[in-house]
Design an enzyme around this catalytic site. Structure first.
Site, mmCIF file in Angstrom:
data_model
loop_
_atom_site.group_PDB
_atom_site.id
_atom_site.type_symbol
_atom_site.label_atom_id
_atom_site.label_comp_id
_atom_site.label_asym_id
_atom_site.label_seq_id
_atom_site.Cartn_x
_atom_site.Cartn_y
_atom_site.Cartn_z
ATOM 1 C CG LEU A 126 -1.918 -1.209 1.233
ATOM 2 C CD1 LEU A 126 -2.503 -1.403 2.622
ATOM 3 C CD2 LEU A 126 -3.020 -0.974 0.200
ATOM 4 C CG HIS A 131 5.881 -10.494 8.046
ATOM 5 N ND1 HIS A 131 5.861 -10.374 6.679
ATOM 6 C CD2 HIS A 131 7.129 -10.891 8.378
ATOM 7 C CE1 HIS A 131 7.054 -10.693 6.197
ATOM 8 N NE2 HIS A 131 7.835 -11.031 7.206
HETATM 9 C C1 GRF Z 1 -0.173 -16.121 6.176
HETATM 10 O O1 GRF Z 1 0.933 -16.940 6.442
HETATM 11 C C2 GRF Z 1 0.196 -14.693 6.499
HETATM 12 O O2 GRF Z 1 1.157 -14.551 7.537
HETATM 13 C C3 GRF Z 1 0.807 -14.242 5.214
HETATM 14 O O3 GRF Z 1 0.012 -14.825 4.206
HETATM 15 C C4 GRF Z 1 -0.518 -16.047 4.700
HETATM 16 C C5 GRF Z 1 -2.005 -15.925 4.447
HETATM 17 O O4 GRF Z 1 -2.698 -16.970 4.829
HETATM 18 N N1 GRF Z 1 0.852 -12.809 5.088
HETATM 19 P P1 GRF Z 1 -4.329 -16.929 4.814
HETATM 20 O O5 GRF Z 1 -4.761 -16.327 3.501
HETATM 21 O O6 GRF Z 1 -4.769 -16.098 5.971
HETATM 22 O O7 GRF Z 1 -4.705 -18.357 4.942
#
Ligand code: GRF
Length: 204
Positions: free
Chosen positions: A93, A109
Site C-alpha cells: 500500500l 507477517h
Molecule cells: C499467512 O501466512 C500470512 O502470515 C501471510 O500470508 C498467509 C495468508 O494466509 N501474510 P491466509 O490467507 O490467511 O490463509
C-alpha cells in the site's frame, strides 16, 4: 461497537479466525472482507458467514497503485471501519493510503520481525540455521513489515523442516495470535501478546 474491515488476497484462514472470534463479549465486529483477487477463496467463506464482501482487481489498474487504492477506498470508507486488518493481503500500500489509517491498520507477517521482512520468510529462516521462527502482528507504517509490534508467536524450527512444513506450523500459531491481538487492541490495549509453543507467555 468497534467496526473491523479485513483485507485478504488468498484463502483467508486468518480472516476466518478473526471473524469466528469476534462474537459475544468481543468489542468488535467484522463489517467487510475485501480482496484485490476476485477469485480469493476467503471471499466466498466470508459471504457464507453473511459478511459484506468486495473485490477490486488490481489487474484492472496496471502500474497504477493510486488508481487501485482509490477504487478500493471509496467502498471501504462507506463501511466506516475503525480498524483495518491485513490478513494475507499481498499488495504493498502507498504511504498515502497507510497514513489515512495510521495507528489502526494491523498486519500479520510470517516471521519474528524485525527478522525477514518481505517474502520467503520460512526458507530464509531455515537457510540461516535458525532454531526458532514464528509470526508477528504489527501496526502498518509506510515502511514495509516494520511498524510497532502488537504480538508475536514462536515455534521451533525442526532439523528436517522444509519451508512448507515450517509454514504450516507457523500458520497454526498465526490463527491463535491474530485473534488474541485484535481482541486486546480493539479493547484499547496495545500491550504486546507473546505466544510461545506452549501458549501465552507469562506477563504478556
Ligand atoms: C499467512 O501466512 C500470512 O502470515 C501471510 O500470508 C498467509 C495468508 O494466509 N501474510 P491466509 O490467507 O490467511 O490463509
Amino acid at each position: 461497537m468497534i467496526r473491523v474491515a479485513i483485507l485478504i488476497s488468498g484463502s483467508g484462514s486468518n480472516m476466518l479466525r478473526l471473524v469466528e472470534d469476534m462474537t459475544g463479549d468481543h468489542p468488535a465486529r467484522p463489517v467487510l472482507v475485501a480482496s484485490n483477487e476476485p477469485a480469493a477463496g476467503g471471499l466466498a467463506k466470508a459471504a457464507a458467514l453473511g459478511i459484506a464482501t468486495l473485490a477490486v482487481d488490481h489487474r484492472d489498474f496496471p502500474r497504477d497503485r493510486p488508481g487501485f487504492e482509490a477504487a478500493l477506498l471509496r467502498p471501504l470508507l462507506d463501511t466506516r471501519p475503525d480498524i483495518i486488518c491485513l490478513a494475507g493481503f499481498m499488495r504493498i500500500l502507498t504511504p498515502g493510503f497507510v497514513d489515512r489509517f495510521a495507528g489502526r491498520m494491523l498486519n500479520i507477517h510470517p516471521s519474528l520481525l524485525p527478522k525477514y521482512p518481505g517474502l520467503d520468510t520460512h526458507a530464509r529462516a531455515i537457510a540461516a540455521g535458525d532454531t526458532e521462527a514464528g509470526a508477528t502482528v504489527h501496526l502498518v507504517t509506510s515502511e514495509l513489515d516494520s511498524g510497532p509490534i502488537l504480538g508475536q508467536a514462536r515455534v521451533p524450527v525442526l532439523k528436517d523442516d522444509t519451508p512448507q512444513s515450517l509454514a504450516a506450523r507457523v500458520l497454526t500459531q498465526e490463527h491463535r495470535l491474530y485473534p488474541a491481538v485484535l481482541r486486546r487492541f480493539s479493547a484499547g490495549d496495545k500491550t504486546p501478546v507473546m505466544l510461545g509453543s506452549e501458549g501465552l507467555v507469562r506477563g504478556s
